[in-house]
Design a protein around this motif. Structure first.
Motif, mmCIF file in Angstrom:
data_model
loop_
_atom_site.group_PDB
_atom_site.id
_atom_site.type_symbol
_atom_site.label_atom_id
_atom_site.label_comp_id
_atom_site.label_asym_id
_atom_site.label_seq_id
_atom_site.Cartn_x
_atom_site.Cartn_y
_atom_site.Cartn_z
ATOM 1 N N GLN A 145 -25.138 -0.202 -40.526
ATOM 2 C CA GLN A 145 -24.949 -1.298 -39.580
ATOM 3 C C GLN A 145 -25.251 -2.661 -40.199
ATOM 4 O O GLN A 145 -25.182 -3.680 -39.511
ATOM 5 N N ARG A 146 -25.568 -2.720 -41.472
ATOM 6 C CA ARG A 146 -26.076 -3.962 -42.047
ATOM 7 C C ARG A 146 -25.012 -5.024 -42.231
ATOM 8 O O ARG A 146 -25.324 -6.215 -42.286
ATOM 9 N N GLY A 147 -23.763 -4.612 -42.354
ATOM 10 C CA GLY A 147 -22.715 -5.619 -42.397
ATOM 11 C C GLY A 147 -22.703 -6.434 -41.120
ATOM 12 O O GLY A 147 -22.605 -7.653 -41.139
ATOM 13 N N ARG A 148 -22.846 -5.731 -39.974
ATOM 14 C CA ARG A 148 -22.879 -6.417 -38.691
ATOM 15 C C ARG A 148 -24.164 -7.218 -38.500
ATOM 16 O O ARG A 148 -24.157 -8.304 -37.910
ATOM 17 N N ALA A 149 -25.283 -6.683 -39.003
ATOM 18 C CA ALA A 149 -26.540 -7.423 -38.899
ATOM 19 C C ALA A 149 -26.475 -8.716 -39.695
ATOM 20 O O ALA A 149 -26.872 -9.786 -39.213
ATOM 21 N N MET A 150 -25.974 -8.640 -40.930
ATOM 22 C CA MET A 150 -25.850 -9.840 -41.747
ATOM 23 C C MET A 150 -24.819 -10.796 -41.160
ATOM 24 O O MET A 150 -24.906 -12.010 -41.339
ATOM 25 N N MET A 296 -17.272 -6.953 -41.394
ATOM 26 C CA MET A 296 -16.389 -5.807 -41.206
ATOM 27 C C MET A 296 -15.953 -5.209 -42.544
ATOM 28 O O MET A 296 -15.949 -3.986 -42.726
ATOM 29 N N VAL A 297 -15.586 -6.079 -43.484
ATOM 30 C CA VAL A 297 -15.134 -5.590 -44.783
ATOM 31 C C VAL A 297 -16.272 -4.895 -45.528
ATOM 32 O O VAL A 297 -16.058 -3.882 -46.211
ATOM 33 N N ALA A 298 -17.491 -5.420 -45.405
ATOM 34 C CA ALA A 298 -18.634 -4.783 -46.074
ATOM 35 C C ALA A 298 -18.874 -3.388 -45.529
ATOM 36 O O ALA A 298 -19.057 -2.425 -46.289
ATOM 37 N N ASP A 299 -18.876 -3.234 -44.194
ATOM 38 C CA ASP A 299 -19.093 -1.910 -43.601
ATOM 39 C C ASP A 299 -17.938 -0.970 -43.919
ATOM 40 O O ASP A 299 -18.152 0.220 -44.193
ATOM 41 N N LEU A 300 -16.701 -1.470 -43.886
ATOM 42 C CA LEU A 300 -15.556 -0.629 -44.236
ATOM 43 C C LEU A 300 -15.595 -0.241 -45.710
ATOM 44 O O LEU A 300 -15.237 0.881 -46.077
ATOM 45 N N GLY A 301 -16.017 -1.173 -46.545
ATOM 46 C CA GLY A 301 -16.108 -0.867 -47.972
ATOM 47 C C GLY A 301 -17.097 0.248 -48.256
ATOM 48 O O GLY A 301 -16.866 1.095 -49.129
ATOM 49 N N GLN A 302 -18.214 0.264 -47.501
ATOM 50 C CA GLN A 302 -19.183 1.349 -47.677
ATOM 51 C C GLN A 302 -18.575 2.697 -47.309
ATOM 52 O O GLN A 302 -18.886 3.717 -47.929
ATOM 53 N N THR A 348 -18.387 -18.032 -47.392
ATOM 54 C CA THR A 348 -19.139 -17.293 -46.374
ATOM 55 C C THR A 348 -18.977 -15.794 -46.557
ATOM 56 O O THR A 348 -19.942 -15.026 -46.451
ATOM 57 N N ILE A 349 -17.761 -15.358 -46.848
ATOM 58 C CA ILE A 349 -17.501 -13.930 -47.041
ATOM 59 C C ILE A 349 -18.277 -13.393 -48.237
ATOM 60 O O ILE A 349 -18.954 -12.353 -48.149
ATOM 61 N N THR A 350 -18.200 -14.066 -49.378
ATOM 62 C CA THR A 350 -18.897 -13.573 -50.569
ATOM 63 C C THR A 350 -20.412 -13.600 -50.375
ATOM 64 O O THR A 350 -21.108 -12.691 -50.818
ATOM 65 N N GLY A 351 -20.924 -14.642 -49.713
ATOM 66 C CA GLY A 351 -22.365 -14.717 -49.494
ATOM 67 C C GLY A 351 -22.866 -13.589 -48.622
ATOM 68 O O GLY A 351 -23.909 -12.972 -48.905
ATOM 69 N N LEU A 352 -22.138 -13.271 -47.553
ATOM 70 C CA LEU A 352 -22.555 -12.191 -46.676
ATOM 71 C C LEU A 352 -22.482 -10.844 -47.400
ATOM 72 O O LEU A 352 -23.403 -10.029 -47.311
ATOM 73 N N ILE A 353 -21.393 -10.607 -48.108
ATOM 74 C CA ILE A 353 -21.240 -9.326 -48.802
ATOM 75 C C ILE A 353 -22.291 -9.167 -49.889
ATOM 76 O O ILE A 353 -22.829 -8.069 -50.095
ATOM 77 N N THR A 354 -22.611 -10.244 -50.588
ATOM 78 C CA THR A 354 -23.673 -10.168 -51.587
ATOM 79 C C THR A 354 -25.007 -9.797 -50.961
ATOM 80 O O THR A 354 -25.759 -8.976 -51.488
ATOM 81 N N SER A 355 -25.319 -10.383 -49.807
ATOM 82 C CA SER A 355 -26.563 -10.057 -49.106
ATOM 83 C C SER A 355 -26.580 -8.602 -48.670
ATOM 84 O O SER A 355 -27.598 -7.907 -48.802
ATOM 85 N N VAL A 356 -25.456 -8.115 -48.139
ATOM 86 C CA VAL A 356 -25.378 -6.706 -47.739
ATOM 87 C C VAL A 356 -25.552 -5.812 -48.956
ATOM 88 O O VAL A 356 -26.253 -4.785 -48.894
ATOM 89 N N ALA A 357 -24.929 -6.187 -50.071
ATOM 90 C CA ALA A 357 -25.036 -5.370 -51.286
ATOM 91 C C ALA A 357 -26.490 -5.231 -51.725
ATOM 92 O O ALA A 357 -26.926 -4.143 -52.132
ATOM 93 N N ILE A 358 -27.246 -6.299 -51.650
ATOM 94 C CA ILE A 358 -28.661 -6.239 -52.050
ATOM 95 C C ILE A 358 -29.452 -5.326 -51.120
ATOM 96 O O ILE A 358 -30.275 -4.525 -51.561
#
Length: 443
Positions: A145-150, A296-302, A348-358
């Motif tokens: 759920q972290r993509g949505r949290a971020m 959404m893309v981060a959660d789908l990517g996982q 914004t997209i890259t910053g959020l995805i980077t945070s989710v990745a960490i």
């Protein structure tokens, strides 16, 4: 069949858990909105300060950039370690007080050194608060759920960036029209004084949140620092390109964000109250859209099962940012706005995805430190080098009248670097957060 039932049940549990976390995530989002509004407020009205204090473009770039970069380099990593080992809600409250103090000092600054210190305070507070908020958000919900949290947390950041234009621009116009808080006050000073009061009130909901339990712990928050350093070193093949990718994005975004207002004033003869509203709406809209897409893309990517799939969206967004960085060369306000908005959307997209990745690919005791290190390097290079670099490139091209060309060169070069770095990070991503030894990258 049994596996499908178990997975469906786990999804329902995670969904209920996320629903319960939403109120706390919204409070963190509001806190970041307040912080980023104060951090970006000076950019909107800096032409007023330039006229009063007799500042050059290079001096403005140093105030805006280096005042944010130097303290970030000195304090972000120690703050990250504190986030991993101390009560994060207490840190959030401390940062809120520091940020309000920075806005007050900005309103009262009589010279360059005091203005430099004031902007330094808001930079430390806002980026420190971001580190703590991301760590808190990760522990409020499950990894899936972290993509949505971020997303929710990033919306606060986007709202704050938008308010730095819209709210501060409106305040500037209000005070420029004759309304005054104190006799002889200049509009840019009174706007910061009013912003400090608003920020203080908006930070009060932080008092309602409690510290959540930490998740995905490998060695624990009391782990020896040598062990933490060993874990970081074991992940260097992934972390280094990830760092370079996000730092390059920050360089492009910082240069664009700081110099967009002077561009509109000098090239299109607009005042802050004329462009503040639509610039704020533009940045808010792209921030919301970028957060939605990134989450959404981060959660789908996982869920893709592909190595580094979480970073697919970051690679795509970095590619979009390359042509968008040409916005300073636009000959009309609509084209300027469209290209600038696209660049900020990609950031914004890259910053959020980077945070989710960490938060997904690293154990809990590394997250605050890595987020702090990211902010430190991004602050040093993105804010400390990119804004004054634009001024220096302009001078090399013949003077301050070449601001558009200087901004374009810096933006395009850093966007290309981000695309290359994220592509490498995706190929070297770890498979689980607690594994130490990394397999060889897929070629």
């Amino acid at each position: 069949m049994i596996d499908a039932v178990v997975e469906e049940r786990a999804d329902r549990v995670a969904g209920r858990e996320f629903s319960r976390a939403v109120p706390g995530l919204l409070v963190l989002s509001l806190a970041l909105a307040v912080g980023f509004a104060q951090m970006g407020s000076f950019s909107t009205v800096q032409e007023g300060a330039k006229a009063e204090l007799g500042l050059s473009d290079v001096t403005l770039g140093l105030i805006q950039g280096v005042s944010a970069a130097v303290p970030l380099v000195l304090f972000s990593i120690p703050i990250g370690i504190l986030v991993d080992r101390w009560n994060r809600m207490r840190l959030m409250l401390l940062f809120a007080v520091l940020s309000v103090g920075g806005s007050l000092l900005t309103a009262l600054a009589a010279n360059v050194p005091s203005l430099f210190v004031a902007r330094m305070m808001t930079g430390i507070a806002t980026t420190g608060g971001l580190t703590a908020a991301l760590s808190l958000a990760a522990d409020m919900c499950a990894p899936a759920q972290r993509g949505r949290a971020m997303l929710l947390v990033t919306l606060g950041k986007s709202l704050g960036i938008a308010c730095a234009f819209a709210l501060v621009g409106w305040l500037f116009g209000l005070f420029a029209a004759g309304f005054s808080l104190f006799e002889g006050g200049l509009p840019w000073r009174e706007a910061h004084l009013a912003l400090a009061a608003i920020a203080g009130l908006a930070s009060l909901p932080l008092l309602l949140l409690a510290e959540p339990a930490r998740r995905e712990v490998a060695d624990g928050p009391r782990a020896a620092f040598r062990g933490v350093a060993d874990q970081l070193w074991a992940r260097r093949a992934f972390l280094i390109p990830l760092f370079l990718g996000q730092v390059s994005v920050v360089m492009a975004d910082a240069a664009a964000g700081i110099w967009a207002a002077p561009m509109l004033t000098r090239y299109f003869a607009l005042t802050p109250q004329q462009f503040g509203g639509w610039m704020g709406a533009l940045l808010l809209g792209t921030g919301i859209l970028g957060a939605l897409l990134g989450g959404m893309v981060a959660d789908l990517g996982q869920k893709s099962g592909r190595r580094g799939g979480l970073l697919i969206g970051a690679v795509a967004a970095a590619a979009i940012g390359v042509p968008a960085a040409l916005f300073p060369l636009s000959g009309s306000i609509p084209v300027f706005a469209l290209a600038l908005g696209t660049l900020m959307l990609a950031g914004t997209i890259t910053g959020l995805i980077t945070s989710v990745a960490i938060t997904v690919m690293l154990p809990n005791e590394l997250r605050g430190l890595c987020l702090g290190a990211f902010i430190a390097f991004a602050g040093l290079v993105g804010y400390g080098i990119a804004p004054p670099l634009v001024g220096w490139v302009s001078l090399l091209l013949g003077g301050e009248q070449h601001l558009a060309a200087g901004l374009t060169i810096v933006g395009v070069a850093t966007s290309i670097a981000a695309l290359c770095a994220f592509s490498v990070a995706m190929r070297r991503a770890p498979f689980t957060p607690t594994v130490r030894a990394q397999p060889k990258p897929i070629r």
